[in-house]
Design an enzyme around this catalytic site. Structure first.
Site, PDB file in Angstrom:
ATOM      1  N   ASP A 161       0.883  -1.733  -0.442  1.00 27.15           N
ATOM      2  CA  ASP A 161      -0.444   0.237  -0.218  1.00 27.15           C
ATOM      3  C   ASP A 161       1.075   1.103   0.031  1.00 27.15           C
ATOM      4  O   ASP A 161       0.839   2.151   0.419  1.00 27.15           O
ATOM      5  CB  ASP A 161      -0.995  -0.025   1.152  1.00 27.15           C
ATOM      6  CG  ASP A 161      -1.830  -1.387   1.163  1.00 27.15           C
ATOM      7  OD1 ASP A 161      -2.314  -1.924   0.579  1.00 27.15           O
ATOM      8  OD2 ASP A 161      -1.891  -1.657   2.541  1.00 27.15           O
ATOM      9  N   GLU A 203     -11.496   1.642  -4.223  1.00 23.48           N
ATOM     10  CA  GLU A 203     -10.121   2.006  -2.931  1.00 23.48           C
ATOM     11  C   GLU A 203      -8.912   2.267  -3.186  1.00 23.48           C
ATOM     12  O   GLU A 203      -8.833   2.749  -4.379  1.00 23.48           O
ATOM     13  CB  GLU A 203     -10.456   0.580  -1.868  1.00 23.48           C
ATOM     14  CG  GLU A 203      -8.908  -0.705  -2.839  1.00 23.48           C
ATOM     15  CD  GLU A 203      -9.263  -1.768  -1.905  1.00 23.48           C
ATOM     16  OE1 GLU A 203      -9.721  -2.147  -0.929  1.00 23.48           O
ATOM     17  OE2 GLU A 203      -8.875  -2.458  -2.558  1.00 23.48           O
TER      18      GLU A 203
END
Length: 556
Positions: free
Chosen positions: A37, A209
């Protein structure tokens, strides 16, 4: 004499210019091992990057670079237990998907503390820290927040629930946004939904997302991950003339994915997505994103790693590496590299030794929090830890200090000084995926004799499975765990260089994310426990040596 001095200064400057101006090559992953991430920003000529750490402590590492190739960890965002801890959380929970940004002399990180707390913001004047205590944002309901600063206004956007909390299908999510007050660290006005489901809700897209907004040529580009963070992962983009939308999707989405490629291709890079764009030193756009390197099928133990690839703007739309169907392990660039002093390598094949003389390396990881009373550092003994009753099978804070496995083929080694007083007391090296998936190479006692043992974590209950054991004399012992793709080997030595195999060809798929589930990768840990019993005994680890050599870097 003056002429010689002037010539020397000019020559030195030319050498520096020549070294920095020569083309170089970006090597993927740019951060090897469990660095998922990624979020990146450019401030002047400096780049700063952070990653998810879930329930490890300290949380959210901060890396610095001048060239997008050479990265040095300069700190951690969550570095104090007073900011937060993750006690009671499983290792794959905790901190999800940070996003770093900069505005008007201040650095911001927004992130999600999953399960307890929700979304929060922290700030710092220096990205190396210290960072502020978190300010939680109760109105921001969802995950993966990011901040976007647009002239005098700021916005926070994030993944959230389906409209009216009534999903049309499993994985139906939305992207929503508030205006944000960065001075008082709170949202302003009403929430607005920007994206429902994904780029085409008729196709039932899942898990839109990790959204970001970028402004270019009077277009606002909203780009986000879609498809879930496994083999169907991708990156998609939409754009609008207004920051509030409406946003129209690119007709050739996704702009990044590997899901359409043959699963049996050589040296695959898979699961690519969760990207953020950044301008390189040459002015071109690059995407920094997560992907994985499986050793076969979808088995990988190194977790989600940080990759880079060039972005081309086609008809005013960003497309990640349109030249190559497969993501590349190497990308030549036209600009030179800038190495940083004392920075450990993070890409390609490398080795290093962590010593414990005065302070802990910022890349070392604890489980859930740090207890500074349970260890100390000295030049004579290295890292000395007090055995705790807690074990790594529980959700507390055992005596565990770890370093990420960064290669499919690599090893970790330490020199251990420890004398167990009972068979409850153990100290050694663990290769750790989570509470139920690890192997533990340790020194202990059995039937009154000193032994080196290898344990496997239990599928259920609290009793580890003994896989191998050998008697050893008293005194220090060297321990080594080697990863060999889907196999691990476990060795010990009574003197340097004289290694004996305790057990090899041990199943490594047991440690994979595919088997364990969750979002994390393997960590080599120096770990000592009294297995539920109170004790004052201690163990000392002289160093932690890491070596990684993946064949892919020798072949290309």
């Amino acid at each position: 004499m003056k002429r010689i001095l002037v010539f020397a200064i000019i020559f030195s400057g030319l050498q520096s210019f020549y070294a920095h101006s020569q083309p170089t090559t970006l090597i993927n992953p740019i951060l090897a091992g469990f660095y998922p991430d990624p979020s990146v920003i450019k401030v002047g000529t400096d780049y700063y990057l952070t990653n998810s750490t879930f329930s490890y402590f300290p949380g959210l590492p901060v890396f610095h670079s001048k060239d997008l190739k050479n990265w040095k960890q300069i700190g951690n965002v969550i570095s104090r237990p007073s900011q937060m801890n993750f006690m009671g959380h499983r290792m794959t929970r905790g901190l999800f998907a940070p996003s770093i940004s900069y505005h008007d002399g201040l650095y911001y990180v927004v992130c999600t503390l999953i399960d307890t707390g929700g979304n929060f913001v922290v700030t710092a004047k220096d990205p190396a820290g210290p960072w502020s205590d978190p300010t939680f944002l109760p109105e921001v309901k969802g995950i993966d927040p990011s901040l976007y600063f647009d002239d005098a206004k700021a916005y926070i956007l994030y993944n959230s629930d389906a409209p009216d909390y009534k999903p049309l299908y499993s994985g139906h999510r939305t992207i929503r946004m508030y205006e944000f007050d960065p001075v008082h660290r709170k949202v302003v006005g009403e929430e607005k939904m920007l994206v429902n489901g994904g780029v085409d809700i008729s196709k039932k897209p899942v898990w839109i997302e990790a959204p970001h907004i970028l402004k270019r040529n009077d277009w606002y580009y909203l780009y986000a991950a879609e498809g879930g963070t496994s083999v169907n992962h991708s990156e998609v983009v939409l754009r609008s003339r207004d920051v509030w939308g409406p946003y129209q999707p690119y007709e050739r989405n996704p702009i990044l994915t590997q899901r359409h490629l043959p699963a049996d291709r050589k040296d695959p890079i898979t699961s690519a997505g969760h990207a953020q764009f950044v301008e390189a030193p040459d002015g071109k756009t690059y995407a920094i994103f997560l992907a994985v390197r499986p050793y076969r099928d979808n088995f990988y133990n190194t977790g989600r790693e940080t990759f880079i690839a060039p972005v081309e703007w086609i008809d005013d739309w960003p497309v990640v590496d349109p030249v190559h169907p497969e993501l590349q392990y190497r990308y030549p660039v036209a600009y030179g590299e800038t190495k940083q002093a004392d920075a450990r390598p993070q890409s390609g094949n490398f080795q290093y030794t962590v010593t414990f003389e005065s302070q802990l390396d910022p890349s070392l990881l604890f489980l859930r929090t740090v207890d500074s009373t349970s260890f100390n550092l000295t030049k004579a003994n290295g890292l000395t830890v007090t055995l705790k009753p807690e074990t790594c099978m529980e959700t507390g804070n055992p005596s565990f200090i770890g370093k990420r496995q960064q290669h499919l083929y690599g090893s970790a080694e330490t020199a251990l000084t420890f004398t167990a007083k009972s068979d409850h007391e153990k100290a050694g090296l663990v290769i750790f995926q989570d509470e139920r998936h690890f192997y533990y190479l340790c020194k202990s006692v059995a039937d009154g004799k000193n032994v080196v043992q290898l344990y496997k974590s239990p599928a259920e209950g609290s009793a580890m499975e003994l896989l191998a054991q050998v008697n050893v004399p008293s005194g220090a012992v060297l321990l080594r765990i080697s990863a060999e793709g889907e196999r691990y080997s476990f060795r010990y030595a009574l003197s340097p260089g004289k290694w004996s195999v305790l057990k090899d060809n041990v199943d490594g798929t047991f440690l994979s994310t595919q088997v364990a589930g969750g979002f994390i990768g393997c960590v080599f840990g120096m770990y000592a426990t009294s297995s539920g019993q109170e004790t004052s005994n201690k163990a000392s680890f002289r160093y932690l040596k890491y070596e990684g050599k993946d064949p892919v870097y020798d072949q290309r």
